[in-house]
Design a protein around this motif. Sequence first.
Motif, short mmCIF file in Angstrom:
data_model
loop_
_atom_site.label_atom_id
_atom_site.label_comp_id
_atom_site.label_asym_id
_atom_site.label_seq_id
_atom_site.Cartn_x
_atom_site.Cartn_y
_atom_site.Cartn_z
N HIS A 16 0.81 -1.23 0.00
CA HIS A 16 0.00 0.00 0.00
C HIS A 16 0.84 1.28 0.00
N GLY A 17 0.16 2.38 -0.27
CA GLY A 17 0.81 3.69 -0.30
C GLY A 17 0.73 4.39 1.05
N PHE A 18 1.08 5.66 1.04
CA PHE A 18 1.22 6.50 2.24
C PHE A 18 0.16 7.57 2.26
N PRO A 19 -0.48 7.87 3.29
CA PRO A 19 -0.49 7.21 4.61
C PRO A 19 -1.75 6.34 4.70
N GLY A 81 3.34 -2.52 -6.07
CA GLY A 81 3.32 -1.45 -5.07
C GLY A 81 2.79 -0.17 -5.67
N LEU A 82 2.04 0.56 -4.86
CA LEU A 82 1.52 1.85 -5.31
C LEU A 82 2.22 2.98 -4.55
N SER A 83 2.79 3.88 -5.30
CA SER A 83 3.43 5.08 -4.75
C SER A 83 4.52 4.71 -3.74
N MET A 84 4.36 4.98 -2.44
CA MET A 84 5.39 4.52 -1.49
C MET A 84 5.56 3.01 -1.61
N GLY A 85 4.46 2.32 -1.88
CA GLY A 85 4.53 0.87 -2.09
C GLY A 85 5.43 0.52 -3.26
N GLY A 86 5.49 1.40 -4.26
CA GLY A 86 6.37 1.19 -5.41
C GLY A 86 7.83 1.41 -5.03
N TYR A 87 8.08 2.41 -4.16
CA TYR A 87 9.46 2.61 -3.68
C TYR A 87 9.92 1.32 -2.97
N ILE A 88 8.99 0.75 -2.20
CA ILE A 88 9.32 -0.47 -1.44
C ILE A 88 9.49 -1.66 -2.40
N ALA A 120 10.27 18.96 3.53
CA ALA A 120 8.82 18.91 3.76
C ALA A 120 8.44 17.60 4.46
N ARG A 121 9.11 16.52 4.13
CA ARG A 121 8.80 15.22 4.76
C ARG A 121 9.16 15.26 6.24
N LEU A 122 10.31 15.87 6.55
CA LEU A 122 10.72 15.94 7.96
C LEU A 122 9.75 16.83 8.74
N ARG A 143 -5.49 16.08 -3.12
CA ARG A 143 -4.63 15.85 -4.28
C ARG A 143 -4.52 14.38 -4.67
N MET A 144 -5.13 13.51 -3.85
CA MET A 144 -4.95 12.07 -4.09
C MET A 144 -5.84 11.52 -5.20
N ILE A 145 -7.03 12.08 -5.31
CA ILE A 145 -7.99 11.49 -6.25
C ILE A 145 -8.48 12.53 -7.25
N GLY A 178 11.68 7.84 6.37
CA GLY A 178 12.26 6.82 5.50
C GLY A 178 12.23 7.23 4.04
N MET A 179 11.10 7.81 3.61
CA MET A 179 11.01 8.24 2.21
C MET A 179 12.01 9.36 1.93
N ALA A 180 12.23 10.22 2.94
CA ALA A 180 13.14 11.36 2.76
C ALA A 180 14.57 10.91 2.44
N GLN A 205 -1.82 13.93 -9.51
CA GLN A 205 -1.20 15.20 -9.08
C GLN A 205 0.00 14.97 -8.16
N LEU A 206 0.12 13.78 -7.59
CA LEU A 206 1.20 13.55 -6.62
C LEU A 206 2.47 13.04 -7.30
N ILE A 207 2.30 12.10 -8.23
CA ILE A 207 3.45 11.61 -9.00
C ILE A 207 3.05 11.65 -10.47
N GLY A 231 -7.00 9.76 -10.35
CA GLY A 231 -5.85 10.51 -9.88
C GLY A 231 -4.75 9.54 -9.49
N HIS A 232 -4.34 9.63 -8.21
CA HIS A 232 -3.17 8.88 -7.71
C HIS A 232 -3.53 7.45 -7.28
N LEU A 233 -4.83 7.19 -7.11
CA LEU A 233 -5.24 5.89 -6.55
C LEU A 233 -6.13 5.13 -7.53
C1 MLT Z 1 2.05 7.74 -1.53
O1 MLT Z 1 0.94 7.81 -2.07
O2 MLT Z 1 2.50 6.69 -1.08
C2 MLT Z 1 2.84 9.02 -1.42
O3 MLT Z 1 2.30 10.00 -2.24
C3 MLT Z 1 4.29 8.81 -1.74
C4 MLT Z 1 5.11 10.04 -1.55
O4 MLT Z 1 4.79 10.87 -0.70
O5 MLT Z 1 6.13 10.18 -2.24
#
Ligand code: MLT
Length: 262
Positions: A16-19, A81-88, A120-122, A143-145, A178-180, A205-207, A231-233
């Motif tokens: 899953h993504g964040f948060p 993985g979606l978004s943060m899930g994709g980073y993982i 911004a993340r911190l 901004r998510m949808i 962690g993402m930072a 709009q997010l990525i 949108g993002h989801l």
């Molecule tokens: C997410 O949906 O997991 C976040 O937008 C990822 C991010 O903040 O880079």
Amino acid sequence: MTYGQQEKRIPLLLIHGFPLDRTMWRPQLEGLRDVARPIAPDLRGFGDSGDTPDIMNMGDYASDLHALLRTMGIQQAVICGLSMGGYIALAFLQKYPSMVQGLVLCHTKATDDPEETRKARLLTAKTVLESGSSKISVGLYDRMISEHTKQTRVDVTDHLKRMMDRQEPAAIAAASRGMAVRPDRTDMLASITVPTLIITSEQDQLIPASESTSMHEAIPGSTLVQIPDTGHLSNMENSDAFNEQLRLFLLSVGRRQHLQNA
Ligand code: MLT
């Protein structure tokens, strides 16, 4: 479905993504069981999972997921993985390449963060710990949808708001930190040899979709699809179209495996 048939389905790990939490994958858990064995855990700290340390690197989440698959006796899975899930998912591929049968990268990117985003993340971590999760969820929700989803899918908007509001500040803070510090993983893309599906949408709009196009150009033989009106989801916003693409991909991974085993 018999026990024997169940065992033949490809394990599909949904990150899953964040948060957010595992419930974002409900449409895939319901819609893809006939072609895959979907597994949608809560990442550490999120949903109903346990406590989290101050920082969770993408590799830490990947280690947790690896341990989970091992406990379940799974040798190989399609990692989605979606978004943060994709980073993982990319961190998982880097750490445990032999366990990855296929890769699905949804609304995500391989690049690291510019300095401004890191800061911004911190700040997000500090804000949620001091003032609670809702301090960030309101702005993020917007901004998510897509507008289309906001106007037409009260079920999705309600679910998303509830999901974001119930996440623990400590989990949000640990993931933000962690993402930072996540590394740029662009360099690994050219060496990916497993079948890869990349999913995005024009209205993310997010990525932005351009990040997906760059990954598609870098990953040999990858497939890129856009899910309309989302949108993002996209997995929640237009689950029929999302599931159709994922289904086709899973079937092609299954056929490939069959040929390799023949
Ligand atoms: C997410 O949906 O997991 C976040 O937008 C990822 C991010 O903040 O880079």
